[in-house]
Design an enzyme around this catalytic site. Structure first.
Site, short mmCIF file in Angstrom:
data_model
loop_
_atom_site.label_atom_id
_atom_site.label_comp_id
_atom_site.label_asym_id
_atom_site.label_seq_id
_atom_site.Cartn_x
_atom_site.Cartn_y
_atom_site.Cartn_z
N ASN A 78 6.63 -12.80 0.19
CA ASN A 78 6.82 -14.08 0.89
C ASN A 78 6.33 -14.07 2.33
O ASN A 78 6.10 -15.12 2.92
CB ASN A 78 8.29 -14.47 0.85
CG ASN A 78 9.22 -13.34 1.19
OD1 ASN A 78 9.19 -12.27 0.58
ND2 ASN A 78 10.05 -13.54 2.20
N SER A 96 12.89 -19.89 -8.17
CA SER A 96 13.69 -20.79 -7.34
C SER A 96 12.94 -22.10 -7.14
O SER A 96 11.80 -22.11 -6.68
CB SER A 96 13.97 -20.13 -5.99
OG SER A 96 14.60 -21.05 -5.12
N HIS A 141 13.06 -24.69 -5.09
CA HIS A 141 12.63 -25.30 -3.83
C HIS A 141 11.34 -24.70 -3.26
O HIS A 141 10.79 -25.22 -2.29
CB HIS A 141 13.76 -25.29 -2.79
CG HIS A 141 14.03 -23.96 -2.14
ND1 HIS A 141 13.52 -23.66 -0.89
CD2 HIS A 141 14.77 -22.91 -2.52
CE1 HIS A 141 13.96 -22.45 -0.55
NE2 HIS A 141 14.71 -21.97 -1.52
N GLY A 171 17.40 -18.62 -5.94
CA GLY A 171 16.59 -17.42 -6.17
C GLY A 171 17.39 -16.19 -5.78
O GLY A 171 17.35 -15.16 -6.47
N CYS A 214 14.29 -11.22 12.10
CA CYS A 214 14.75 -11.67 10.79
C CYS A 214 15.75 -12.80 10.93
O CYS A 214 16.19 -13.13 12.02
CB CYS A 214 15.31 -10.51 9.97
SG CYS A 214 16.92 -9.98 10.49
N GLN A 256 7.93 -16.55 -5.09
CA GLN A 256 6.76 -17.07 -4.34
C GLN A 256 5.54 -17.28 -5.23
O GLN A 256 4.55 -17.86 -4.80
CB GLN A 256 6.38 -16.10 -3.21
CG GLN A 256 7.32 -16.11 -2.03
CD GLN A 256 7.27 -17.41 -1.22
OE1 GLN A 256 6.33 -18.19 -1.28
NE2 GLN A 256 8.32 -17.65 -0.46
C1 LIG Z 1 12.89 -17.80 -0.96
C2 LIG Z 1 12.87 -16.51 -1.69
C3 LIG Z 1 14.01 -16.03 -2.34
C4 LIG Z 1 15.34 -16.73 -2.26
O1 LIG Z 1 15.38 -17.94 -2.97
P1 LIG Z 1 16.53 -18.99 -2.57
O2 LIG Z 1 16.47 -20.00 -3.68
O3 LIG Z 1 16.14 -19.56 -1.25
O4 LIG Z 1 17.81 -18.26 -2.55
C5 LIG Z 1 13.93 -14.84 -3.03
N1 LIG Z 1 12.79 -14.15 -3.07
C6 LIG Z 1 11.66 -14.58 -2.48
C7 LIG Z 1 10.41 -13.77 -2.59
C8 LIG Z 1 11.67 -15.76 -1.75
O5 LIG Z 1 10.57 -16.17 -1.12
#
Ligand SMILES: *Cc1c(COP(=O)(O)O)cnc(C)c1O
Length: 392
Positions: free
Chosen positions: A153, A201, A203, A73, A328, A181
């Site tokens: 998030n 993303s 995961h 992501g 953070c 999200q």
């Molecule tokens: C987790 C997240 C990302 C980053 O995604 P990754 O695949 O972990 O790099 C970006 N934006 C939001 C809002 C997220 O929650």
């Protein structure tokens, strides 16, 4: 009690069906999708096409070739921001975003500021909502990109992105949204929203880590972030992670199919948690919207007179996995930029706790958290000099 996982906004487990969909690409269909002179390569290429088609269909993209696979992501967000900035710098140098974006967006914007770009970071209201009229007021004749997340998030705020997309279109500015999200929690249809680019993303919706995608509407000009071979139609070099992509496609398919049932289930657990915490812990504040406009799986509270990290450690001893917005990821002592942006004073932002439920979260698990949390907060308050005298 087995361990209770309440951190689904951080990541999710890989579903069995998702893992099963991935496995053949490690051992049987292991060819490089760019190797077209033999069968196992062509099989990989064909699989990649089918998977791309599936992802396109499940986010409402008009064309299969509008889906570009990435390594995360974060990569999709970085690509959207830097790729548009560098491709359109002849036209202008102004970017509009919000103060509560993910660091993948914020830090990419900060990097661009050092390269001579001008970034407007919009304020949000006390619930975390970006006001569409603020977006419109910020547009200048130098604006080349507006990027506002679909859902936050940390505090779960669902932004009015359809309205913002309309404003962007009216002013002929490219609009990107970080929907990482949102997938699996709210319906995402890129055509219906009217967005030019969208990040996802795997995961975050029960797919594997290390794979994401950027939807880029046909006709949007964007520079490369990763240079090398001709993969992804020459726009993103690297041998395709077909197993990961297969996992993401399967996870997305399930997420879209089960969206209504799962979000209803999450919402029930979310509200049980919110009510349970509210009624049993004094001096607490729910961060983010009350109900309307809140992600179905996100709970975020601030507890006065305590430190978020201490809550997490004590929850961990009770086998509860949660997250805090008090510091953070870099380990700095600054409270979360999101909690600061909604106007929390430092001392309240420091005592924050995010509990994010999943579709498998049970009432029993929620009740265990509701039983476990109040004595933890009380114990921490009893140790706090700030709390002394408050209850007397
Ligand atoms: C987790 C997240 C990302 C980053 O995604 P990754 O695949 O972990 O790099 C970006 N934006 C939001 C809002 C997220 O929650």
């Amino acid at each position: 009690m087995k361990s209770v996982y309440m951190d689904n906004n951080a990541t999710t487990y890989v579903k069995k069906e998702v893992l099963d969909a991935m496995l053949p690409y490690f051992t049987d269909i292991y060819g490089n999708a760019s190797s077209k002179f033999y069968r196992v390569g062509r099989e990989a290429e064909q699989a990649l096409y089918t998977l791309r088609e599936s992802v396109a269909k499940n986010i409402g993209a008009e064309h299969t070739n509008e889906i570009y696979f990435t390594g995360s992501g974060c990569e999709a967000d970085n690509w959207a921001v830097k790729g548009i900035a560098f491709a359109h710098r002849n036209k202008g140098n102004h970017i509009i975003t919000s103060k509560i974006e993910h660091h993948a967006i914020l830090n990419a914007c900060e990097y661009l500021e050092k390269q001579g770009f001008d970034v407007t970071y919009l304020d949000v209201d006390e619930y975390g909502f970006v006001k569409p009229e603020d977006v419109e007021a910020a547009v200048t004749d130098k604006t080349i990109l507006i990027t506002i997340m679909t859902a936050n998030n940390e505090i779960g705020t669902i932004e009015p992105i359809k309205e913002i997309a309309g404003i962007a279109k009216k002013h002929k500015v490219i609009f990107h949204t970080d929907a990482v999200q949102a997938i699996g929690h709210i319906k995402i249809d890129v055509k219906e929203i009217g967005v030019d680019m969208l990040s996802l993303s795997a995961h975050k919706f029960h797919g594997p880590k290390g794979v994401g995608a950027l939807y880029i509407r046909n006709g949007v000009k964007i520079d490369n972030l990763i240079h090398g071979g001709g993969q992804e139609r020459g726009k993103r070099a690297a041998t395709e992670n077909i197993a990961g992509i297969a996992g993401m496609a399967k996870a997305l398919e399930i997420a879209v199919e089960d969206l209504e049932a799962n979000s209803a289930r999450c919402k029930k657990m979310r509200d049980r948690l919110i009510n349970g915490i509210r009624t049993s812990i004094p001096y607490c504040r729910l961060n983010g919207p009350e109900d309307e406009g809140r992600l179905c799986n996100n709970v975020n509270f601030s507890f006065q007179y305590v430190e978020g990290e201490s809550i997490l450690m004590m929850l961990d001893m009770k086998n509860i996995a949660a997250s805090s917005g008090s510091a953070c990821a870099s380990g700095s002592l600054d409270p979360s930029h999101v909690l600061m942006a909604i106007g929390l004073p430092h001392e309240i932002a420091h005592g924050s706790l995010r509990l994010s439920v999943g579709e498998d979260t049970t009432e029993e698990e929620v009740d265990y958290v509701i039983e476990t949390l109040p004595p933890i907060i009380q114990r921490l308050r009893d140790m706090s000099p700030l709390y002394e005298g408050v209850e007397k």
